[in-house]
Write a protein that holds these residues in place. Structure first.
Motif, PDB file in Angstrom:
ATOM      1  N   UNK A  69       0.825  -1.210   0.000  1.00 16.18           N
ATOM      2  CA  UNK A  69       0.000   0.000   0.000  1.00 16.18           C
ATOM      3  C   UNK A  69       0.858   1.258   0.000  1.00 16.18           C
ATOM      4  N   UNK A  70       1.893   1.290   0.839  1.00 17.36           N
ATOM      5  CA  UNK A  70       2.699   2.498   0.992  1.00 17.36           C
ATOM      6  C   UNK A  70       3.582   2.765  -0.222  1.00 17.36           C
ATOM      7  N   UNK A  71       4.183   1.717  -0.759  1.00 22.00           N
ATOM      8  CA  UNK A  71       5.198   1.881  -1.805  1.00 22.00           C
ATOM      9  C   UNK A  71       4.732   1.406  -3.175  1.00 22.00           C
ATOM     10  N   UNK A  72       3.570   0.756  -3.230  1.00 19.19           N
ATOM     11  CA  UNK A  72       3.148   0.162  -4.493  1.00 19.19           C
ATOM     12  C   UNK A  72       3.924  -1.118  -4.755  1.00 19.19           C
ATOM     13  N   UNK A  73       3.546  -1.815  -5.800  1.00 22.31           N
ATOM     14  CA  UNK A  73       4.207  -3.071  -6.161  1.00 22.31           C
ATOM     15  C   UNK A  73       4.499  -3.033  -7.651  1.00 22.31           C
ATOM     16  N   UNK A  74       5.776  -3.115  -7.991  1.00 20.17           N
ATOM     17  CA  UNK A  74       6.167  -3.153  -9.388  1.00 20.17           C
ATOM     18  C   UNK A  74       6.806  -4.480  -9.726  1.00 20.17           C
ATOM     19  N   UNK A  75       8.102  -4.443 -10.019  1.00 23.53           N
ATOM     20  CA  UNK A  75       8.811  -5.666 -10.349  1.00 23.53           C
ATOM     21  C   UNK A  75       9.118  -6.462  -9.078  1.00 23.53           C
ATOM     22  N   UNK A  76       9.076  -7.787  -9.148  1.00 26.70           N
ATOM     23  CA  UNK A  76       9.299  -8.586  -7.934  1.00 26.70           C
ATOM     24  C   UNK A  76      10.672  -8.381  -7.312  1.00 26.70           C
ATOM     25  N   UNK A  77      11.714  -8.165  -8.130  1.00 23.70           N
ATOM     26  CA  UNK A  77      13.050  -7.939  -7.577  1.00 23.70           C
ATOM     27  C   UNK A  77      13.066  -6.690  -6.696  1.00 23.70           C
ATOM     28  N   UNK A  78      12.430  -5.621  -7.174  1.00 22.29           N
ATOM     29  CA  UNK A  78      12.419  -4.365  -6.417  1.00 22.29           C
ATOM     30  C   UNK A  78      11.646  -4.517  -5.113  1.00 22.29           C
ATOM     31  N   UNK A  79      10.519  -5.205  -5.147  1.00 25.38           N
ATOM     32  CA  UNK A  79       9.717  -5.383  -3.940  1.00 25.38           C
ATOM     33  C   UNK A  79      10.439  -6.284  -2.934  1.00 25.38           C
TER      34      UNK A  79
END
Length: 289
Positions: A69-79
């Motif tokens: 919620x706070x940071x969003x979800x993009x690429x799995x490596x970044x998350x």
């Protein structure tokens, strides 16, 4: 003889996380299966039940949802990097964090409609310690098949060998590949481009290799990926041989010129190996597991 506690870790496995990114009437969809494991100064909880240094696994699950919620979800490596670094930075008793993510792709059917893509699963394993960070991307369940341009002969034969030599056979496998990046890529890393490029290289090598063994094909696939993606240090592959046996149609008065096959289930051959650069930086122990 002394009895001592060996290496250990604990965590929350398979947190199912779906994030809808709402941009007006057009939505984006991210579907993850997140597992996190922590290691460090955890001797007390094992030996005496003192939990003062134990971050609850339920908290680890909640962190994944809160970060989505706070940071969003993009690429799995970044998350995965975001989560792993958080656990190491905020918990002094934690010396290492390993975050693994399975990423399930959805194809867009409309502004807010999707269809689950089922031909493969993207994988990510990020390990963060006080000394180093390691990012491993991958794919599993990628089923590939060549209906010709594959042979297998000249192998060892002993008194138990019944397999006949093959000069024209089906070659099929379900690719399980993991590739280790040279570094964490920094904030500007294009993980999506890297993954798609690696996937294209694996598939292209399988399609374009005249194979005399699945081992040869494995090396060709690993080599092509390293040639195409300079950010990758090493690739490891596990290739099950999905056997196809020629059906015997002679009882029915029919020939079978390599056209009708029985798709075998088990047992199956399993070919595993790694292809690496000679200047690759060392890997974190156990990254292949």
């Amino acid at each position: 003889m002394a009895i001592v506690l060996g290496p250990n870790r604990y965590g929350k496995a398979e947190t199912r996380l779906v994030r809808v990114h709402r941009d007006g009437e057009t939505h984006g969809l991210v579907d993850f299966n997140v597992s996190a494991a922590l290691s460090g100064d955890l001797t007390a909880t094992h030996l005496t039940g003192d939990n003062s240094g134990v971050l609850p696994t339920d908290t680890m699950k909640n962190t994944a949802y809160a970060f989505a919620r706070k940071h969003g979800v993009g690429e799995p490596e970044a998350f995965a990097l975001l989560l792993a670094r958080h656990f190491v930075a905020t918990q002094p008793q934690v010396h290492g964090a390993k975050v693994s993510i399975e990423s399930f792709a959805w194809d867009r059917l409309g502004p807010h409609s999707f269809r689950r893509r089922g031909d493969h699963t993207r994988t990510t394993v990020v390990t963060v310690t006080e000394e180093a960070t390691q990012v491993v991307s991958g794919v599993t369940g990628l089923v590939l098949l060549n209906s010709t341009d594959s042979e297998f002969h000249g192998f060892v034969q002993d008194e138990f060998t019944t397999l006949p030599p093959a000069t024209d056979r089906i070659l099929a496998t379900a690719v399980d590949a993991r590739w280790r990046h040279r570094d964490d890529g920094g904030d500007s890393a294009d993980w999506a481009k890297s993954f798609e490029g690696a996937l294209d290289a694996l598939v292209g090598a399988f399609v374009g290799t005249y194979s005399y063994s699945l081992q040869q094909t494995l090396y060709a696939m690993g080599s092509r990926l390293l040639e195409a993606r300079p950010e990758v240090a090493e690739v490891r592959l596990a290739l099950p041989n999905k056997h196809h046996y020629l059906a015997d149609l002679s009882p029915f008065g029919l020939d079978n010129p390599n056209e009708v096959f029985i798709a075998g289930d088990r047992p199956y051959g399993l070919i595993e190996g790694s292809v690496t650069r000679d200047d690759a930086p060392p890997a974190t122990a156990g990254w292949w597991l």
